[in-house]
Design a protein around this motif. Structure first.
Motif, PDB file in Angstrom:
ATOM      1  N   ILE A   1       0.834  -1.207   0.000  1.00  0.00           N
ATOM      2  CA  ILE A   1       0.000   0.000   0.000  1.00  0.00           C
ATOM      3  C   ILE A   1       0.870   1.259   0.000  1.00  0.00           C
ATOM      4  CG2 ILE A   1      -1.657   1.347   1.367  1.00  0.00           C
ATOM      5  CD1 ILE A   1      -2.827  -1.439   2.263  1.00  0.00           C
ATOM      6  N   LEU A   2       1.895   1.286   0.836  1.00  0.00           N
ATOM      7  CA  LEU A   2       2.762   2.465   0.901  1.00  0.00           C
ATOM      8  C   LEU A   2       3.469   2.707  -0.431  1.00  0.00           C
ATOM      9  CD1 LEU A   2       4.373   2.119   4.445  1.00  0.00           C
ATOM     10  CD2 LEU A   2       2.663   3.785   3.708  1.00  0.00           C
ATOM     11  N   GLY A   3       3.932   1.641  -1.079  1.00  0.00           N
ATOM     12  CA  GLY A   3       4.596   1.776  -2.376  1.00  0.00           C
ATOM     13  C   GLY A   3       3.660   2.258  -3.465  1.00  0.00           C
ATOM     14  N   PHE A   4       2.391   2.024  -3.292  1.00  0.00           N
ATOM     15  CA  PHE A   4       1.400   2.523  -4.245  1.00  0.00           C
ATOM     16  C   PHE A   4       1.320   4.044  -4.180  1.00  0.00           C
ATOM     17  CE2 PHE A   4      -2.915   3.652  -5.545  1.00  0.00           C
ATOM     18  CZ  PHE A   4      -2.994   3.016  -6.765  1.00  0.00           C
ATOM     19  N   PHE A   5       1.454   4.589  -2.974  1.00  0.00           N
ATOM     20  CA  PHE A   5       1.317   6.029  -2.791  1.00  0.00           C
ATOM     21  C   PHE A   5       2.647   6.782  -2.837  1.00  0.00           C
ATOM     22  CE2 PHE A   5      -2.588   4.375  -0.893  1.00  0.00           C
ATOM     23  CZ  PHE A   5      -3.496   5.088  -1.639  1.00  0.00           C
ATOM     24  N   ASN A   6       3.718   6.133  -2.383  1.00  0.00           N
ATOM     25  CA  ASN A   6       5.043   6.755  -2.422  1.00  0.00           C
ATOM     26  C   ASN A   6       6.065   5.659  -2.717  1.00  0.00           C
ATOM     27  OD1 ASN A   6       7.564   7.924  -1.955  1.00  0.00           O
ATOM     28  ND2 ASN A   6       6.792   9.230  -0.317  1.00  0.00           N
ATOM     29  N   ILE A   7       6.606   5.690  -3.911  1.00  0.00           N
ATOM     30  CA  ILE A   7       7.481   4.626  -4.383  1.00  0.00           C
ATOM     31  C   ILE A   7       8.742   4.476  -3.542  1.00  0.00           C
ATOM     32  CG2 ILE A   7       8.821   5.960  -6.063  1.00  0.00           C
ATOM     33  CD1 ILE A   7       7.288   2.436  -6.558  1.00  0.00           C
TER      34      ILE A   7
ATOM     35  N   PHE B   1       4.494  -6.025 -18.361  1.00  0.00           N
ATOM     36  CA  PHE B   1       3.491  -4.978 -18.458  1.00  0.00           C
ATOM     37  C   PHE B   1       3.955  -3.733 -17.711  1.00  0.00           C
ATOM     38  CE2 PHE B   1       1.349  -9.113 -18.479  1.00  0.00           C
ATOM     39  CZ  PHE B   1       0.847  -9.086 -19.778  1.00  0.00           C
ATOM     40  N   ARG B   2       4.114  -2.637 -18.457  1.00  0.00           N
ATOM     41  CA  ARG B   2       4.587  -1.382 -17.881  1.00  0.00           C
ATOM     42  C   ARG B   2       3.393  -0.565 -17.410  1.00  0.00           C
ATOM     43  NH1 ARG B   2       9.238   1.159 -21.217  1.00  0.00           N
ATOM     44  NH2 ARG B   2      10.198   1.194 -19.189  1.00  0.00           N
ATOM     45  N   LEU B   3       3.359  -0.337 -16.110  1.00  0.00           N
ATOM     46  CA  LEU B   3       2.271   0.437 -15.514  1.00  0.00           C
ATOM     47  C   LEU B   3       2.794   1.824 -15.157  1.00  0.00           C
ATOM     48  CD1 LEU B   3       1.068  -2.295 -12.991  1.00  0.00           C
ATOM     49  CD2 LEU B   3       0.245  -1.922 -15.321  1.00  0.00           C
ATOM     50  N   PRO B   4       2.203   2.887 -15.692  1.00  0.00           N
ATOM     51  CA  PRO B   4       2.639   4.231 -15.294  1.00  0.00           C
ATOM     52  C   PRO B   4       2.388   4.418 -13.801  1.00  0.00           C
ATOM     53  CG  PRO B   4       0.697   4.320 -16.717  1.00  0.00           C
ATOM     54  CD  PRO B   4       1.083   2.883 -16.598  1.00  0.00           C
ATOM     55  N   TRP B   5       3.366   4.945 -13.101  1.00  0.00           N
ATOM     56  CA  TRP B   5       3.290   5.028 -11.644  1.00  0.00           C
ATOM     57  C   TRP B   5       3.739   6.409 -11.169  1.00  0.00           C
ATOM     58  CZ3 TRP B   5       1.319   0.382 -10.239  1.00  0.00           C
ATOM     59  CH2 TRP B   5       1.187   0.093  -8.885  1.00  0.00           C
ATOM     60  N   GLN B   6       3.641   7.422 -12.041  1.00  0.00           N
ATOM     61  CA  GLN B   6       4.201   8.730 -11.746  1.00  0.00           C
ATOM     62  C   GLN B   6       3.592   9.412 -10.520  1.00  0.00           C
ATOM     63  OE1 GLN B   6       2.859   7.845 -14.656  1.00  0.00           O
ATOM     64  NE2 GLN B   6       1.110   9.161 -15.042  1.00  0.00           N
ATOM     65  N   TRP B   7       2.362   9.088 -10.150  1.00  0.00           N
ATOM     66  CA  TRP B   7       1.742   9.712  -8.982  1.00  0.00           C
ATOM     67  C   TRP B   7       2.470   9.349  -7.685  1.00  0.00           C
ATOM     68  CZ3 TRP B   7      -0.437   5.422 -11.286  1.00  0.00           C
ATOM     69  CH2 TRP B   7      -0.489   4.282 -10.496  1.00  0.00           C
ATOM     70  N   ALA B   8       3.244   8.270  -7.700  1.00  0.00           N
ATOM     71  CA  ALA B   8       3.887   7.778  -6.485  1.00  0.00           C
ATOM     72  C   ALA B   8       5.250   8.412  -6.234  1.00  0.00           C
ATOM     73  CB  ALA B   8       4.024   6.258  -6.551  1.00  0.00           C
TER      74      ALA B   8
ATOM     75  N   ASP C   1      17.298   8.499 -18.466  1.00  0.00           N
ATOM     76  CA  ASP C   1      16.440   9.284 -17.581  1.00  0.00           C
ATOM     77  C   ASP C   1      15.611   8.362 -16.694  1.00  0.00           C
ATOM     78  OD1 ASP C   1      17.277  11.725 -18.641  1.00  0.00           O
ATOM     79  OD2 ASP C   1      15.730  11.700 -20.199  1.00  0.00           O
ATOM     80  N   LEU C   2      15.168   8.921 -15.590  1.00  0.00           N
ATOM     81  CA  LEU C   2      14.300   8.200 -14.668  1.00  0.00           C
ATOM     82  C   LEU C   2      13.032   7.758 -15.380  1.00  0.00           C
ATOM     83  CD1 LEU C   2      13.402   7.361 -11.779  1.00  0.00           C
ATOM     84  CD2 LEU C   2      12.541   9.684 -11.510  1.00  0.00           C
ATOM     85  N   ARG C   3      12.691   6.466 -15.212  1.00  0.00           N
ATOM     86  CA  ARG C   3      11.435   5.936 -15.749  1.00  0.00           C
ATOM     87  C   ARG C   3      10.489   5.680 -14.586  1.00  0.00           C
ATOM     88  NH1 ARG C   3      13.007   0.963 -19.285  1.00  0.00           N
ATOM     89  NH2 ARG C   3      15.203   1.368 -18.983  1.00  0.00           N
ATOM     90  N   GLN C   4       9.410   6.435 -14.543  1.00  0.00           N
ATOM     91  CA  GLN C   4       8.454   6.307 -13.453  1.00  0.00           C
ATOM     92  C   GLN C   4       7.390   5.274 -13.805  1.00  0.00           C
ATOM     93  OE1 GLN C   4       7.204  10.023 -11.601  1.00  0.00           O
ATOM     94  NE2 GLN C   4       8.824  11.068 -12.727  1.00  0.00           N
ATOM     95  N   VAL C   5       7.854   4.041 -13.921  1.00  0.00           N
ATOM     96  CA  VAL C   5       6.965   2.931 -14.253  1.00  0.00           C
ATOM     97  C   VAL C   5       7.249   1.759 -13.326  1.00  0.00           C
ATOM     98  CG1 VAL C   5       6.247   3.057 -16.683  1.00  0.00           C
ATOM     99  CG2 VAL C   5       8.573   2.510 -16.139  1.00  0.00           C
ATOM    100  N   VAL C   6       6.209   1.006 -13.089  1.00  0.00           N
ATOM    101  CA  VAL C   6       6.333  -0.273 -12.401  1.00  0.00           C
ATOM    102  C   VAL C   6       6.053  -1.324 -13.457  1.00  0.00           C
ATOM    103  CG1 VAL C   6       5.222  -1.772 -10.703  1.00  0.00           C
ATOM    104  CG2 VAL C   6       5.744   0.598 -10.117  1.00  0.00           C
ATOM    105  N   THR C   7       6.940  -2.286 -13.543  1.00  0.00           N
ATOM    106  CA  THR C   7       6.770  -3.354 -14.529  1.00  0.00           C
ATOM    107  C   THR C   7       6.205  -4.576 -13.822  1.00  0.00           C
ATOM    108  OG1 THR C   7       8.690  -2.487 -15.692  1.00  0.00           O
ATOM    109  CG2 THR C   7       7.924  -4.660 -16.341  1.00  0.00           C
ATOM    110  N   LEU C   8       5.032  -4.988 -14.240  1.00  0.00           N
ATOM    111  CA  LEU C   8       4.359  -6.126 -13.630  1.00  0.00           C
ATOM    112  C   LEU C   8       4.638  -7.378 -14.450  1.00  0.00           C
ATOM    113  CD1 LEU C   8       2.453  -6.992 -11.366  1.00  0.00           C
ATOM    114  CD2 LEU C   8       0.553  -6.478 -12.869  1.00  0.00           C
TER     115      LEU C   8
ATOM    116  N   ALA D   1      13.880   2.278  -6.542  1.00  0.00           N
ATOM    117  CA  ALA D   1      12.597   2.039  -5.873  1.00  0.00           C
ATOM    118  C   ALA D   1      11.547   1.542  -6.857  1.00  0.00           C
ATOM    119  CB  ALA D   1      12.119   3.316  -5.175  1.00  0.00           C
ATOM    120  N   PHE D   2      11.476   2.160  -8.035  1.00  0.00           N
ATOM    121  CA  PHE D   2      10.518   1.693  -9.046  1.00  0.00           C
ATOM    122  C   PHE D   2      10.815   0.249  -9.447  1.00  0.00           C
ATOM    123  CE2 PHE D   2       9.641   6.248  -9.823  1.00  0.00           C
ATOM    124  CZ  PHE D   2       8.255   6.206  -9.839  1.00  0.00           C
ATOM    125  N   GLY D   3      12.092  -0.046  -9.658  1.00  0.00           N
ATOM    126  CA  GLY D   3      12.470  -1.401 -10.052  1.00  0.00           C
ATOM    127  C   GLY D   3      12.223  -2.417  -8.959  1.00  0.00           C
TER     128      GLY D   3
END
Length: 190
Positions: free
Chosen positions: A18-24, A123-130, A112-119, A143-145
């Motif tokens: 849950i925490l990683g969802f809101f702040n990577i 599958f690349r999920l945009p995660w920039q809000w975190a 450059d920094l990629r603000q994605v979480v790869t599932l 952290a994203f990786g």
């Protein structure tokens, strides 16, 4: 049956996700799930972490067992085989080292920094809000990786929990395989 403090470590696993969802940046806490099992295996010579302290395994037991979301079928023989477990461990290491390589590229300025979480490594999920900045880009990239690795292994665990017994993930968990190898090496050397 008397409950112990470690019977509630599933709360930490759920909180981590849950925490990683809101702040990577909370993904860095997942390193504890890597180092503690290895230290227990190296120092204690046993799989105490897997058997007692693994919050993820507890979470699967709770959701699959108590809440009844598991089919409770036996794990297929191929999933338990040494070939699959060691092959998955090697694959997992390759994905982990690829994540470290990407972090290095960001660290060196080559990427450059990629603000994605790869599932599931695909599958690349945009995660920039975190992530809202504030740290060196390579710290965020790691952290994203790392969150990608932890989320992927949790999803795989949930899939096998749904299809088979609640803790089916434990059969082929890379950390469990590594701690088992450490324990075997320790006992062989004594």
């Amino acid at each position: 049956m008397k409950k112990h403090w470690y019977d509630y470590l599933w709360v930490l696993s759920l909180t981590y996700l849950i925490l990683g969802f809101f702040n990577i940046l909370f993904a860095w806490l997942g390193l504890l799930c890597f180092f503690i099992p290895l230290l227990i295996a190296i120092i204690g010579g046993n799989k105490g972490y897997c058997n007692r302290y693994c919050g993820r395994g507890q979470l699967f037991s709770l959701v699959g067992g108590r809440f009844g979301l598991s089919r409770r079928k036996d794990v297929p023989r191929w999933l338990k085989s040494k070939g699959f477990r060691y092959g998955f461990l090697i694959f997992f290491f390759l994905m982990f080292f690829q994540m470290l390589w990407t972090t290095y590229l960001v660290f060196s300025g080559a990427q450059d920094l990629r603000q994605v979480v790869t599932l599931v490594w695909t599958f690349r999920l945009p995660w920039q809000w975190a992530y809202s900045g504030g740290v060196t880009p390579w710290v965020a990239q790691f952290a994203f990786g790392f969150y990608s690795v932890m989320l992927t292994s949790t999803v795989l665990g949930f899939v096998t929990m749904l299809l088979f017994k609640p803790r089916s993930w434990c059969v082929y968990c890379p950390m469990g395989t590594m701690t088992q190898l450490i324990c075997k090496a320790r006992h062989r050397g004594s």
